[in-house]
Design a protein around this motif. Structure first.
Motif, mmCIF file in Angstrom:
data_model
loop_
_atom_site.group_PDB
_atom_site.id
_atom_site.type_symbol
_atom_site.label_atom_id
_atom_site.label_comp_id
_atom_site.label_asym_id
_atom_site.label_seq_id
_atom_site.Cartn_x
_atom_site.Cartn_y
_atom_site.Cartn_z
ATOM 1 N N TRP A 107 -88.742 -24.269 16.157
ATOM 2 C CA TRP A 107 -87.542 -23.250 15.948
ATOM 3 C C TRP A 107 -87.507 -23.059 14.386
ATOM 4 C CZ3 TRP A 107 -86.846 -21.591 20.226
ATOM 5 C CH2 TRP A 107 -86.650 -22.641 21.257
ATOM 6 N N SER A 168 -85.790 -22.952 27.466
ATOM 7 C CA SER A 168 -84.984 -23.054 26.133
ATOM 8 C C SER A 168 -85.277 -21.825 25.376
ATOM 9 C CB SER A 168 -85.402 -24.292 25.382
ATOM 10 O OG SER A 168 -86.752 -24.261 25.169
ATOM 11 N N ASP A 171 -83.402 -18.992 26.430
ATOM 12 C CA ASP A 171 -82.036 -18.996 25.922
ATOM 13 C C ASP A 171 -81.947 -18.314 24.385
ATOM 14 O OD1 ASP A 171 -81.161 -20.140 28.167
ATOM 15 O OD2 ASP A 171 -81.079 -22.132 27.263
ATOM 16 N N ARG A 172 -82.875 -18.806 23.445
ATOM 17 C CA ARG A 172 -82.727 -18.121 22.103
ATOM 18 C C ARG A 172 -83.303 -16.745 22.294
ATOM 19 N NH1 ARG A 172 -83.121 -22.613 17.530
ATOM 20 N NH2 ARG A 172 -82.666 -24.218 18.666
#
Length: 257
Positions: A107, A168, A171-172
């Motif tokens: 991230w 995941s 989602d971002r």
């Protein structure tokens, strides 16, 4: 107007991405077919790269998912990488390889300057190289997401076998335009009976989760430890009604997506 992405597939995990005046290469592998040691074992390469290192030349950045396996960074790939201005990878790869590798955590973002002075953002994203609990055996791996003003959102999965990881990322990044998915359902004795990369069915499912408009599979051929390949990708995508999104290139093949 959104800029287009051009993908040149070299074979294995290696693809040249040309986007907004920048050239990026994933997981450099240039060695010829043969046996390549990894610990007490060997991986067998069965195909040649579609371009040699001199034909690729200098790039603006290397997107290196991990350095610890010879099917993702081989001997000629290491020599080529050492001549590049920048490689983005895991912090472990930075410790082992040094310059020009810049280690990123999952991230974490970094920016590349486009020729027009604007920015291409590279976000390091998680990747799980096998089933739950396999990281101590397979080592850390990253994927990457490329974003920028007037640019398509591009996801490079790296060696990932987890659909939860894909969720995941979705989602971002709820709008993924192009996904380079490392497929092949790789298996080795390190994690017996488990897939270390996406199966064809899971690659199609990942494309659905991401809502990707175009999917370019990589790392599904040219190594003997792949258990699935070109012949299973088409029916898997067709089964989910996604055949029109699949862009299946041959080594050396080039496509604007």
């Amino acid at each position: 107007m959104t800029a287009s992405l051009t993908v040149t597939y070299l074979g294995g995990p290696t693809a040249l991405l040309e986007l907004a005046g920048l050239r990026l290469l994933t997981d450099p592998t240039f060695d010829p077919p043969g046996e390549y040691p990894i610990g007490s074992r060997k991986l067998v390469k069965t195909g040649s790269p579609g371009l040699d290192p001199e034909e690729v030349g200098l790039v603006d950045a290397v997107l290196l998912s991990h350095d610890q396996h010879p099917d993702n960074l081989d001997r000629e790939g290491r020599e080529w990488l050492a001549r590049q201005p920048l490689a983005l990878s895991t912090t472990a790869a930075q410790e082992r390889l040094g310059t020009p590798v810049r280690g990123l955590a999952p991230w974490e973002e970094t920016s590349l300057t486009r020729p027009d002075g604007s920015t291409l953002t590279v976000t390091a994203v998680p990747a799980q190289h096998g089933p739950d609990g396999s990281e101590p055996l397979t080592g850390p791996v990253l994927g990457f997401v490329l974003t920028g003003e007037d640019l398509p959102t591009v996801y490079v999965s790296g060696d990932n076998a987890s659909l939860d990881v894909v969720r995941s990322i979705a989602d971002r990044f709820p709008s993924v335009d192009v996904a380079l998915l490392f497929a092949g359902a790789a298996q080795t004795p390190v994690v017996p009976g488990a897939h270390l990369t996406l199966s064809s069915e899971d690659a199609a499912h990942a494309a659905e989760i991401l809502g990707a408009g175009t999917v370019v599979p990589v790392h599904f051929e040219q190594w003997a430890h792949f258990t699935e390949g070109r012949d299973t990708l088409v029916p898997a995508f067709d089964k989910r009604g996604l055949a029109d999104r699949l862009r299946l290139l041959s080594p050396g093949g080039r496509s604007r997506v």
